[in-house]
Design a protein around this motif. Structure first.
Motif, PDB file in Angstrom:
ATOM      1  N   UNK A 195      -4.764  14.158  -1.356  1.00  0.00           N
ATOM      2  CA  UNK A 195      -5.293  12.794  -1.257  1.00  0.00           C
ATOM      3  C   UNK A 195      -4.265  11.850  -0.659  1.00  0.00           C
ATOM      4  N   UNK A 196      -3.042  11.899  -1.209  1.00  0.00           N
ATOM      5  CA  UNK A 196      -2.033  10.947  -0.753  1.00  0.00           C
ATOM      6  C   UNK A 196      -1.690  11.170   0.710  1.00  0.00           C
ATOM      7  N   UNK A 249      -4.244  -3.952   8.347  1.00  0.00           N
ATOM      8  CA  UNK A 249      -3.618  -3.363   7.163  1.00  0.00           C
ATOM      9  C   UNK A 249      -4.363  -3.722   5.892  1.00  0.00           C
ATOM     10  N   UNK A 297       1.374   4.479  -2.828  1.00  0.00           N
ATOM     11  CA  UNK A 297       1.440   5.916  -2.547  1.00  0.00           C
ATOM     12  C   UNK A 297       2.666   6.533  -3.190  1.00  0.00           C
ATOM     13  N   UNK A 319       8.511   6.500   4.505  1.00  0.00           N
ATOM     14  CA  UNK A 319       7.076   6.343   4.745  1.00  0.00           C
ATOM     15  C   UNK A 319       6.754   4.990   5.375  1.00  0.00           C
ATOM     16  N   UNK A 358       0.840  -1.206   0.000  1.00  0.00           N
ATOM     17  CA  UNK A 358       0.000   0.000   0.000  1.00  0.00           C
ATOM     18  C   UNK A 358       0.877   1.258   0.000  1.00  0.00           C
ATOM     19  N   UNK A 359       2.020   1.212   0.703  1.00  0.00           N
ATOM     20  CA  UNK A 359       2.928   2.366   0.682  1.00  0.00           C
ATOM     21  C   UNK A 359       3.544   2.520  -0.711  1.00  0.00           C
ATOM     22  N   UNK A 400      -7.646  -1.662   5.766  1.00  0.00           N
ATOM     23  CA  UNK A 400      -7.459  -0.243   5.461  1.00  0.00           C
ATOM     24  C   UNK A 400      -6.980  -0.073   4.012  1.00  0.00           C
ATOM     25  N   UNK A 438      -8.859   2.147   1.177  1.00  0.00           N
ATOM     26  CA  UNK A 438      -8.223   3.388   0.715  1.00  0.00           C
ATOM     27  C   UNK A 438      -7.570   3.291  -0.664  1.00  0.00           C
ATOM     28  N   UNK A 457       3.196   7.650  -6.886  1.00  0.00           N
ATOM     29  CA  UNK A 457       2.652   8.927  -7.361  1.00  0.00           C
ATOM     30  C   UNK A 457       3.545  10.110  -6.986  1.00  0.00           C
ATOM     31  N   UNK A 458       4.574   9.883  -6.179  1.00  0.00           N
ATOM     32  CA  UNK A 458       5.426  10.985  -5.719  1.00  0.00           C
ATOM     33  C   UNK A 458       6.639  11.155  -6.632  1.00  0.00           C
ATOM     34  N   UNK A 498       7.018  15.892  -1.601  1.00  0.00           N
ATOM     35  CA  UNK A 498       7.468  15.118  -2.761  1.00  0.00           C
ATOM     36  C   UNK A 498       6.373  14.959  -3.818  1.00  0.00           C
ATOM     37  N   UNK A 499       5.194  15.487  -3.567  1.00  0.00           N
ATOM     38  CA  UNK A 499       4.107  15.297  -4.529  1.00  0.00           C
ATOM     39  C   UNK A 499       3.749  16.639  -5.160  1.00  0.00           C
ATOM     40  N   UNK A 537      -5.745   8.862  -8.412  1.00  0.00           N
ATOM     41  CA  UNK A 537      -5.012  10.127  -8.545  1.00  0.00           C
ATOM     42  C   UNK A 537      -4.149  10.135  -9.793  1.00  0.00           C
ATOM     43  N   UNK A 562      -8.700   5.545  -3.643  1.00  0.00           N
ATOM     44  CA  UNK A 562      -8.331   6.960  -3.622  1.00  0.00           C
ATOM     45  C   UNK A 562      -6.939   7.189  -4.196  1.00  0.00           C
ATOM     46  N   UNK A 563      -6.015   6.289  -3.837  1.00  0.00           N
ATOM     47  CA  UNK A 563      -4.641   6.436  -4.338  1.00  0.00           C
ATOM     48  C   UNK A 563      -4.616   6.181  -5.833  1.00  0.00           C
ATOM     49  N   UNK A 606      -3.626  15.897  -5.670  1.00  0.00           N
ATOM     50  CA  UNK A 606      -2.906  14.642  -5.515  1.00  0.00           C
ATOM     51  C   UNK A 606      -2.201  14.606  -4.162  1.00  0.00           C
ATOM     52  N   UNK A 646      -2.160   8.555   3.735  1.00  0.00           N
ATOM     53  CA  UNK A 646      -1.025   8.152   4.574  1.00  0.00           C
ATOM     54  C   UNK A 646      -1.333   8.382   6.046  1.00  0.00           C
ATOM     55  N   UNK A 668       7.460  11.829   8.138  1.00  0.00           N
ATOM     56  CA  UNK A 668       7.145  11.149   6.884  1.00  0.00           C
ATOM     57  C   UNK A 668       5.999  11.854   6.163  1.00  0.00           C
TER      58      UNK A 668
END
Lengths: 226, 228
Positions: free
Chosen positions: B146-147, A212, A156, A170, A152-153, A215, A219, A159-160, B137-138, A226, A222-223, B143, B151, B130
């Motif tokens: 949301x992220x 985990x 996330x 994270x 799941x991380x 969740x 979730x 997208x960064x 970083x986004x 994006x 949503x991720x 976006x 988190x 974090x």
């Protein structure tokens, strides 16, 4: 009908990832080399010292944690890099994507952990497990929890912008309860306590896994959107 | 304006009273504070450190609630509130860590001992760190919002595990056992009143600061949009 089709869709996503991994063996080769490198550094630094088995139990999980951090983000990151996210958006529902990739990550991590543990037991002479049932259950539950948390991380951070460095940053606070528990359970297996004494640890690991997964299930959409 | 002054007055009173009231073995006067064995004058930290730690948690929960609100209605104002609460939470978290660590030096002999409470505040610090690393970083406001909300929720769900995990690892030294032992609070009414007033003061301080920060951020956003 509906559940049947989503299970087969999940399986398709998993197969797609498996084929694309087996074609290049990018993640697998890199991860195996990572484990060998880390293990040799540890063996060099131990040298002829007598290190207590309790400490070595922690070191094993350090190797596993960092190899997870170096390899498991690929499933999502590679989709972003290759620009195949849009196609996946069109052909599959979010949750089937998530569970397909989770399955792939769990299998990858499972294979990797078997390799790591066998190598560790063979090469690190100071580390001897007394109670194998505790040890094996810990490895299995630890792999499942670690795989679900890092998947799941990974979704996330795909997208960064700074993917590589952000991943352990994270993941660490999320995975810390799991890591502390598996290290503790591995210590118990080294000390050779009866299986009953480790039940508390297993309960924590199982509930962590369930929380985990739930969740992530709630979730992920949503991720992914994006 | 008057509320602001009242809050300032309230907290000044709490600070003065918390530091000045004498600690005695047998509290007889109304202003006497009881002596907790092994803590003595160092027990006064309860008036400042505990409210800070409480606000740290409160800020995280506030940030979490606005994060969930953002996910359900995609209103950017909620993200602004969520991020502001997290920013204040980080500040209070640092304050709680530093005051606790200073106190530990004088009571336990070292600045850091990995006591369960120290570990949990450290993890909270990591989560805040974090969270902001992710935000920076986004690219793209929605976006990012949301992220970071997702988190925060994942972190909020896994953090309670420390309550079950930590006691299995290390023996606790934290004096909440000394002050609240087996359900009986060894604070006399004076101490309890000061403590609760401090909690109330710090909580209002947090919401006042949050309000200020949200308004400032809104102005900044407006300014930024105008400049585009």
């Amino acid at each position: 009908m509906k559940t049947g089709s989503s299970i087969s869709a999940t399986w398709t996503i998993f197969k797609k990832d498996m084929y694309s991994e087996l074609r290049t063996r990018y993640a697998l080769n890199a991860l195996l080399m990572f484990v060998i490198t880390t293990l040799s550094v540890i063996l060099f630094s131990i040298g002829n010292e007598n290190v207590s088995p309790e400490l070595l139990a922690g070191v094993l999980w350090i190797i596993i944690f960092f190899s997870t951090m170096s390899g498991l983000s690929r499933t999502f990151v590679s989709e972003e890099e290759r620009g195949t996210v849009m196609t996946l958006h069109l052909i599959a529902r979010p949750l089937t994507v998530f569970f397909g990739k989770l399955l792939f990550n769990l299998i990858l991590l499972g294979a990797l952990n078997v390799f790591t543990v066998v190598l560790y037991l063979l090469l690190v002479t100071g580390f001897s497990v007394v109670n194998y049932p505790i040890f094996i259950i810990t490895i299995i539950l630890g792999t499942l929890g670690l795989g679900s948390g890092s998947t799941i991380i990974a979704a996330i951070i795909a997208k960064a912008n700074t993917k590589g460095t952000l991943y352990p940053v994270l993941s660490f606070p999320i995975l810390l309860p799991l890591l502390l528990t598996v290290i503790n359970a591995t210590k118990l297996s080294v000390e050779g306590v009866p299986l009953v004494d480790a039940i508390g640890e297993f309960q924590v690991l199982i509930s962590y896994l369930i929380v985990l997964l739930a969740i992530s299930y709630l979730l992920f959409e949503y991720i992914w959107k994006e | 304006m008057t509320l602001k002054l009242l809050l300032g007055l309230w907290l000044s009173l709490v600070i003065i009273v918390g530091i000045a009231f004498p600690i005695t073995v047998n509290p007889t006067n109304w202003y006497d504070l009881p002596l907790v064995p092994g803590l003595e004058d160092k027990a006064r930290i309860i008036f400042f450190h505990v409210p800070m730690a409480w606000v740290t948690t409160l800020a995280f929960i506030t940030s979490l609630i606005f994060g969930i609100k953002f996910l359900s209605n995609k209103n950017m104002d909620n993200d602004l509130k969520s991020a502001s609460a997290a920013g204040l939470g980080l500040m209070f978290c640092v304050l709680a860590t530093v005051t606790g660590s200073l106190w530990a030096k004088f009571n336990w002999g070292s600045f850091w001992n990995w006591d369960p409470r120290e570990t949990s505040i450290f993890v909270l610090l990591l989560i805040y760190g974090a969270y902001f690393a992710l935000r920076s970083a986004v690219e793209g406001e929605e976006k990012r919002a949301t992220l970071s909300a997702v988190y925060a929720i994942i972190a909020g769900v896994t953090a309670p595990f420390f309550i079950f995990v930590m006691p299995r690892m290390i023996e606790g030294l934290h004096p909440n056992e000394a002050i609240v032992s087996s359900g009986k609070i060894s604070m006399n009414p004076t101490m309890l009143i000061i403590f609760l007033s401090s909690l109330a003061g710090f909580t209002s301080l947090f919401f006042w600061m949050l309000n200020l920060k949200v308004r400032a951020e809104r102005l900044e956003l407006k300014h930024y949009l105008k400049g585009e």
